[in-house]
Scaffold this active site. Structure first.
Site, PDB file in Angstrom:
ATOM      1  N   ASP A   8      41.963  44.918  36.020  1.00  0.00           N
ATOM      2  CA  ASP A   8      41.571  43.542  35.778  1.00  0.00           C
ATOM      3  C   ASP A   8      42.704  42.683  36.350  1.00  0.00           C
ATOM      4  OD1 ASP A   8      40.340  41.253  34.739  1.00  0.00           O
ATOM      5  OD2 ASP A   8      41.403  41.432  32.839  1.00  0.00           O
ATOM      6  N   ASP A  10      43.445  38.726  35.365  1.00  0.00           N
ATOM      7  CA  ASP A  10      44.033  37.810  34.371  1.00  0.00           C
ATOM      8  C   ASP A  10      44.531  38.574  33.148  1.00  0.00           C
ATOM      9  OD1 ASP A  10      43.533  35.323  35.711  1.00  0.00           O
ATOM     10  OD2 ASP A  10      41.424  35.543  35.209  1.00  0.00           O
ATOM     11  N   ASP A  19      42.379  30.762  35.282  1.00  0.00           N
ATOM     12  CA  ASP A  19      41.438  29.649  35.100  1.00  0.00           C
ATOM     13  C   ASP A  19      41.956  28.595  34.121  1.00  0.00           C
ATOM     14  OD1 ASP A  19      39.568  30.463  36.924  1.00  0.00           O
ATOM     15  OD2 ASP A  19      38.300  31.510  35.478  1.00  0.00           O
ATOM     16  N   ASP A  99      37.125  38.484  36.685  1.00  0.00           N
ATOM     17  CA  ASP A  99      36.327  37.299  36.412  1.00  0.00           C
ATOM     18  C   ASP A  99      36.994  36.023  36.926  1.00  0.00           C
ATOM     19  OD1 ASP A  99      34.013  36.311  35.401  1.00  0.00           O
ATOM     20  OD2 ASP A  99      34.268  37.251  33.439  1.00  0.00           O
TER      21      ASP A  99
END
Length: 241
Positions: A8, A10, A19, A99
């Protein structure tokens, strides 16, 4: 025969959420209340589209955003881990499923010269439009009801492994390194030989420990980490096997 490492981004590779970090570019480093309240569960990418539009409307330019994103700290021991993987690329394939978005991840990998460590990055496609506004789209459409609308990491992982198999690449095992709620779905795809590595104290670890208390079946082994250095020692153990 290689090991597949899945990261992943973040709160895993970098020690924050790209984000939410970008909000420091906003006037007074915060978003208007009505924009904050416009988020609907499962529709994070759409929300970020509105955030980027707001930043663009407020005159925040690409270079300013880039400075902010590339100033994010790496998670403890992650630089050492990525250097270790680079030295052992004959033993590992390495992908990111995130994401975040393609622009932010590109900026970070470019600024830190870690592009070559990763064979592939799967994330929401982003680009600057003719007005200089950052735009972001969902990675794909899927039918998984456990995942946010824009991305089912499990679907991405299964597709990647299948594609590799068709090209004659068969992984001895998968090691999944992540932290968040959207990492639960791909971790449940892992098999007996595989390793789930949730970050200590984060949602993924809490969810997996709740699942084991409820005796929900999990095939892979689970190894908790708080520094990339701990991941290195486990990978060293795996490549010696």
């Amino acid at each position: 025969m290689k090991i597949l490492l899945v990261f992943d981004f973040d709160n895993t590779i970098i020690d924050d959420n790209s984000d939410t970090w970008i909000v420091q570019c906003a006037p007074e480093k915060k978003l208007p209340i009505e924009l904050q309240h416009s988020y609907k569960k499962g529709f994070w990418t759409e929300f970020m589209g509105r955030v980027f539009k707001y930043l663009g409307d407020e005159g925040v330019r690409e270079d300013e955003m880039k400075r902010a994103v590339t100033s994010m700290p790496f998670t403890l021991g992650m630089v050492e881990l990525l250097n270790f993987i680079r030295k052992n690329k004959d033993k590992f394939d390495c992908i990111i499923i995130s994401d975040s978005n393609s622009v932010f991840i590109d900026w970070v990998l470019e600024a830190t010269s870690f592009h070559d460590v990763f064979d592939k990055v799967f994330t929401n496609p982003a680009a600057f439009d003719s007005n200089g506004h950052l735009t972001v789209e969902n990675y794909h459409a899927h039918s998984c009801n456990r995942c946010p609308k824009n991305l089912c990491k499990n679907a991405v992982l299964v597709e990647f492994v299948d594609k590799q198999l068709k090209q004659g690449v068969n992984y001895t095992r998968i090691v999944y390194i992540g932290d968040g709620g959207n990492d639960v779905c791909p971790v449940t795809f892992l098999k007996k030989n595989d390793v789930a590595m949730p970050r200590k104290g984060y949602t993924l670890q809490k969810t997996l420990s709740r699942m084991s208390q409820n005796l929900e079946p999990m095939e892979s082994s689970v190894i908790v980490w708080s520094s990339g250095v701990e991941i290195i020692s486990h990978l060293q153990f795996l490549i010696k096997e």
